[in-house]
Motif scaffolding. Structure first.
Motif, short mmCIF file in Angstrom:
data_model
loop_
_atom_site.label_atom_id
_atom_site.label_comp_id
_atom_site.label_asym_id
_atom_site.label_seq_id
_atom_site.Cartn_x
_atom_site.Cartn_y
_atom_site.Cartn_z
N ALA A 46 11.37 16.02 27.45
CA ALA A 46 9.98 15.59 27.58
C ALA A 46 9.33 15.37 26.22
O ALA A 46 8.60 14.39 26.02
CB ALA A 46 9.19 16.63 28.38
N LEU A 47 9.58 16.26 25.28
CA LEU A 47 8.99 16.11 23.95
C LEU A 47 9.54 14.88 23.23
O LEU A 47 8.80 14.19 22.51
CB LEU A 47 9.25 17.38 23.12
CG LEU A 47 8.52 18.63 23.60
CD1 LEU A 47 8.90 19.84 22.73
CD2 LEU A 47 7.01 18.43 23.58
N GLN A 48 10.82 14.59 23.44
CA GLN A 48 11.39 13.39 22.81
C GLN A 48 10.75 12.13 23.38
O GLN A 48 10.46 11.18 22.65
CB GLN A 48 12.91 13.35 23.02
CG GLN A 48 13.60 12.17 22.36
CD GLN A 48 13.39 12.14 20.85
OE1 GLN A 48 13.29 13.18 20.21
NE2 GLN A 48 13.33 10.94 20.28
N VAL A 51 3.59 16.17 18.29
CA VAL A 51 4.74 17.01 18.63
C VAL A 51 5.26 17.71 17.38
O VAL A 51 5.55 18.91 17.38
CB VAL A 51 5.85 16.17 19.29
CG1 VAL A 51 7.13 17.01 19.44
CG2 VAL A 51 5.40 15.66 20.65
N THR A 52 5.39 16.95 16.29
CA THR A 52 5.89 17.52 15.04
C THR A 52 4.99 18.65 14.55
O THR A 52 5.47 19.71 14.14
CB THR A 52 6.01 16.43 13.96
OG1 THR A 52 6.91 15.41 14.41
CG2 THR A 52 6.52 17.02 12.65
N MET A 98 2.93 20.52 16.30
CA MET A 98 3.01 21.67 17.21
C MET A 98 4.23 22.54 16.88
O MET A 98 4.13 23.77 16.82
CB MET A 98 3.10 21.19 18.66
CG MET A 98 3.21 22.31 19.67
SD MET A 98 3.28 21.72 21.39
CE MET A 98 4.93 20.95 21.40
N ILE A 99 5.36 21.88 16.63
CA ILE A 99 6.58 22.61 16.34
C ILE A 99 6.52 23.28 14.96
O ILE A 99 6.84 24.47 14.81
CB ILE A 99 7.80 21.68 16.43
CG1 ILE A 99 7.99 21.22 17.89
CG2 ILE A 99 9.06 22.37 15.92
CD1 ILE A 99 9.06 20.17 18.07
N GLU A 100 6.09 22.52 13.97
CA GLU A 100 6.07 23.06 12.61
C GLU A 100 5.02 24.17 12.46
O GLU A 100 5.24 25.13 11.70
CB GLU A 100 5.80 21.93 11.60
CG GLU A 100 6.91 20.89 11.56
CD GLU A 100 8.29 21.49 11.31
OE1 GLU A 100 8.38 22.46 10.53
OE2 GLU A 100 9.27 21.01 11.90
N ASP A 101 3.90 24.06 13.16
CA ASP A 101 2.89 25.12 13.11
C ASP A 101 3.40 26.41 13.74
O ASP A 101 2.98 27.52 13.35
CB ASP A 101 1.61 24.68 13.84
CG ASP A 101 0.81 23.66 13.03
OD1 ASP A 101 1.15 23.43 11.86
OD2 ASP A 101 -0.16 23.10 13.60
N ALA A 102 4.30 26.27 14.72
CA ALA A 102 4.80 27.46 15.43
C ALA A 102 5.89 28.19 14.64
O ALA A 102 6.04 29.42 14.77
CB ALA A 102 5.34 27.05 16.80
N ARG A 103 6.64 27.49 13.82
CA ARG A 103 7.81 28.08 13.15
C ARG A 103 7.48 29.34 12.35
O ARG A 103 8.21 30.35 12.45
CB ARG A 103 8.49 27.05 12.26
CG ARG A 103 9.20 25.93 13.03
CD ARG A 103 10.11 25.14 12.12
NE ARG A 103 10.62 23.92 12.74
CZ ARG A 103 11.64 23.88 13.58
NH1 ARG A 103 12.27 25.00 13.91
NH2 ARG A 103 12.05 22.73 14.09
N PRO A 104 6.42 29.35 11.53
CA PRO A 104 6.15 30.55 10.72
C PRO A 104 5.81 31.79 11.55
O PRO A 104 5.90 32.91 11.05
CB PRO A 104 4.95 30.13 9.85
CG PRO A 104 4.95 28.64 9.87
CD PRO A 104 5.46 28.27 11.22
N ARG A 105 5.40 31.59 12.80
CA ARG A 105 4.96 32.72 13.63
C ARG A 105 6.06 33.25 14.54
O ARG A 105 5.84 34.21 15.30
CB ARG A 105 3.75 32.30 14.49
CG ARG A 105 2.55 31.84 13.68
CD ARG A 105 1.30 31.80 14.54
NE ARG A 105 1.44 30.92 15.70
CZ ARG A 105 1.20 29.61 15.67
NH1 ARG A 105 0.82 29.03 14.54
NH2 ARG A 105 1.34 28.88 16.76
N VAL A 106 7.24 32.67 14.47
CA VAL A 106 8.33 33.08 15.35
C VAL A 106 8.72 34.54 15.09
O VAL A 106 8.99 34.93 13.95
CB VAL A 106 9.56 32.17 15.17
CG1 VAL A 106 10.77 32.75 15.92
CG2 VAL A 106 9.25 30.77 15.69
N ASP A 107 8.75 35.33 16.16
CA ASP A 107 9.11 36.74 16.06
C ASP A 107 9.96 37.09 17.30
O ASP A 107 9.42 37.40 18.36
CB ASP A 107 7.85 37.61 16.02
CG ASP A 107 8.17 39.08 15.80
OD1 ASP A 107 9.33 39.49 16.00
OD2 ASP A 107 7.24 39.82 15.42
N PRO A 108 11.29 37.04 17.17
CA PRO A 108 12.16 37.33 18.31
C PRO A 108 11.90 38.68 18.95
O PRO A 108 12.01 38.83 20.18
CB PRO A 108 13.56 37.26 17.69
CG PRO A 108 13.42 36.33 16.53
CD PRO A 108 12.06 36.65 15.97
N ALA A 109 11.55 39.68 18.15
CA ALA A 109 11.29 41.01 18.70
C ALA A 109 10.06 40.99 19.60
O ALA A 109 10.05 41.58 20.69
CB ALA A 109 11.11 42.02 17.57
#
Length: 209
Positions: free
Chosen positions: A103-105, A116-117, A119-130
């Motif tokens: 869908a994003l593509q 789209v770009t 949204m993805i790039e803004d989210a990357r620094p906040r990624v926390d798997p835990a």
């Protein structure tokens, strides 16, 4: 054959117009599926690969950080598993990340590349798997549904009974919308046989969300 007029041409014209309407609906439905990334087969896999070539494979902790999105973890007692659901800013539900990649593509190729770009790039620094992993643990502990919108900090927990009631409510709403849309289409599709032939125009138009 009142007034000595053969109704066959009128009936044939009616059938032709109705067939054109059906075909038009099929074409619009196909466009709507494509707009939402609902492609199939080779087209779907190709779109997914184009997305991954640029952004990599989507992972849950990243989607969890999309601005304005909500993530739900559904504990399923019948199999003791937790299913993850992502709800976008328009209320769309995504349970398979491959569907979301597709869908994003499609959005990118329809002129929304910048959004789209970002949204993805803004989210990357906040990624926390835990932090993301706590969602499944909480849903399992509560044996229900755990929901969180990271941007607002809003959380929600539903028991199995509350989850069933919520699903019933959503189903009732969908049935109501479907019935309303069906009524609109029926009213738009009324046709009266006239011995002088149809005077209406634009029969290929129809209501569809």
């Amino acid at each position: 054959q009142e007034k000595g007029i053969d109704p066959a041409p009128v009936i044939d014209n009616y059938n032709r117009l109705m067939q054109e309407k059906v075909e038009a609906k099929k074409r619009e439905s196909a466009l709507q599926r494509e707009a939402r990334g609902k492609l199939a087969g080779e087209a779907r896999e190709s779109a997914i690969q184009r997305f991954r070539d640029r952004f990599g494979t989507l992972q849950g902790p990243l989607v969890y950080c999309f601005k304005g999105w909500t993530t739900r973890w559904h504990y399923q007692p019948n199999c003791d598993q937790v299913m993850v659901e992502y709800v976008d800013t328009e209320g769309g539900s995504w349970k398979l990340l491959k569907d979301l990649e597709c869908a994003l593509q499609i959005k990118i190729e329809n002129g929304e590349e910048a959004a789209v770009t970002q949204m993805i790039e803004d989210a990357r620094p906040r990624v926390d798997p835990a932090e993301f992993g706590m969602g499944a643990k909480t849903a399992r502990q509560m044996q229900g549904v755990y929901e969180i919108s990271p941007g607002s900090g809003t959380t929600k927990v539903l028991s199995q009974e509350e989850r069933l009631e919520e699903r019933k409510r959503q189903l009732t709403q969908r049935i109501g919308r479907t019935a309303a849309d069906s009524g609109k289409r029926r009213r738009a599709g009324r046709f009266l046989l006239d011995s002088e032939g149809p005077k209406q125009t634009d029969w290929a138009s129809f209501d569809d969300k």
